[in-house]
Design a protein around this motif. Structure first.
Motif, short mmCIF file in Angstrom:
data_model
loop_
_atom_site.label_atom_id
_atom_site.label_comp_id
_atom_site.label_asym_id
_atom_site.label_seq_id
_atom_site.Cartn_x
_atom_site.Cartn_y
_atom_site.Cartn_z
N TYR A 123 0.84 -1.19 0.00
CA TYR A 123 0.00 0.00 0.00
C TYR A 123 0.88 1.25 0.00
N LEU A 147 -4.92 4.96 2.81
CA LEU A 147 -4.11 3.97 2.13
C LEU A 147 -4.68 3.63 0.76
N LEU A 151 -4.08 0.77 -2.37
CA LEU A 151 -3.44 -0.49 -2.73
C LEU A 151 -2.65 -0.33 -4.01
N LEU A 157 3.48 0.66 2.91
CA LEU A 157 3.16 -0.35 3.90
C LEU A 157 2.99 -1.71 3.26
N LEU A 187 -2.30 -11.29 4.66
CA LEU A 187 -3.58 -11.89 5.05
C LEU A 187 -3.28 -13.22 5.71
N GLY A 227 -10.58 -16.34 8.58
CA GLY A 227 -11.23 -15.19 9.18
C GLY A 227 -10.81 -13.88 8.58
N ASN A 228 -9.95 -13.91 7.56
CA ASN A 228 -9.55 -12.69 6.85
C ASN A 228 -8.89 -11.66 7.74
N GLU A 229 -8.15 -12.10 8.75
CA GLU A 229 -7.39 -11.16 9.58
C GLU A 229 -6.24 -10.61 8.73
N GLN A 230 -6.12 -9.30 8.65
CA GLN A 230 -5.06 -8.70 7.84
C GLN A 230 -4.13 -7.92 8.76
N PHE A 241 -0.46 -5.54 9.28
CA PHE A 241 0.28 -4.48 8.61
C PHE A 241 1.68 -4.35 9.19
N GLY A 242 2.60 -3.97 8.31
CA GLY A 242 3.94 -3.67 8.75
C GLY A 242 4.04 -2.27 9.30
N PRO A 243 5.22 -1.91 9.83
CA PRO A 243 5.41 -0.60 10.45
C PRO A 243 5.53 0.53 9.43
N GLY A 244 5.65 0.19 8.16
CA GLY A 244 5.74 1.22 7.13
C GLY A 244 7.16 1.68 6.87
#
Lengths: 115, 109
Positions: free
Chosen positions: A35, A43, A45, A92, A96, A101-104, A106-109
């Protein structure tokens, strides 16, 4: 849950150069995404990183500008090529989860400034 | 009109206050996420909801699928809660996240 790390955390680059951002996940994820977050914006994509094949880019983003690799299930790179000041953003990495359960996650950027 | 709308855009509060951030969406979803982004840029997932209500510490998230609306509540707010809170929905059609523009919260001691 998955923990995502990115390198570098920030960089200041000159116009016309390229920067490669690395993303490492501590466990396998089904899908990895990149992202961009421009200053004051939400954000957007860039692309979905596919293991062992070309990434799937969103409208407005092309492989020549943002080449992406994903050699295995836990690692991906994004290169920002031929940079201009308009590329100054936070980039970022996201994954997934495999557990359903589609928990996504994220990195710290990576905060990129192009002069 | 954005597919995900958040309100308010900016919010200031005194320490200890009860805070509510709202999110409305216009697309069919399979899940809704509440995310927290600190000034450094990193994003932490707070909640993922598909129905009802979830609570984690001082944070409560609710969703009303029929009304296409979700709220994030912070009880007994603290300066360390200062961050941008982002609502994101997973589109049922595309399976991709659509992000709201975020709510910037500042909690003063």
């Amino acid at each position: 849950s998955a923990v995502i790390s990115q390198k570098p955390s920030r960089d200041i680059c000159q116009r016309g150069t390229s920067l490669t951002i690395q993303c490492q996940v501590d466990s396998q994820v089904t899908m990895m995404f990149w992202y961009r977050q421009q200053p004051g914006q939400s954000l957007t994509l860039i692309a979905t990183a596919n293991q062992g094949s070309e990434a799937t880019y969103e409208s407005g983003f092309v492989i020549d500008k943002f080449p992406i690799s994903r050699p295995n299930l836990t690692f991906s790179t994004l290169t920002v090529s031929n940079m201009s000041p308009e590329d100054s953003s936070i980039y970022l990495c996201s994954g997934l989860g495999l557990t359903g359960g589609n928990e996504q996650f994220f990195g710290p950027g990576t905060r990129l400034t192009v002069l | 009109k954005n597919e995900v709308e958040q309100s308010p855009q900016n919010l200031t509060a005194q320490e200890g206050e009860f805070i509510t951030i709202n999110c409305s969406y216009s697309v069919g979803i399979s899940a809704l996420h509440w995310l927290q982004q600190h000034p450094g840029g990193g994003i932490v997932s707070l909640f993922m909801l598909s129905s009802g209500k979830k609570k984690h510490g001082r944070l409560i998230a609710t969703i009303n699928i029929q009304e296409k609306h979700s709220s994030l509540h912070i009880t007994a707010s603290h300066p360390r809660d200062s961050a941008v809170y982002i609502c994101a929905v997973r589109s049922y059609n595309t399976d991709k996240l659509i992000f709201g523009t975020g709510t910037r919260l500042q909690v003063f001691p």
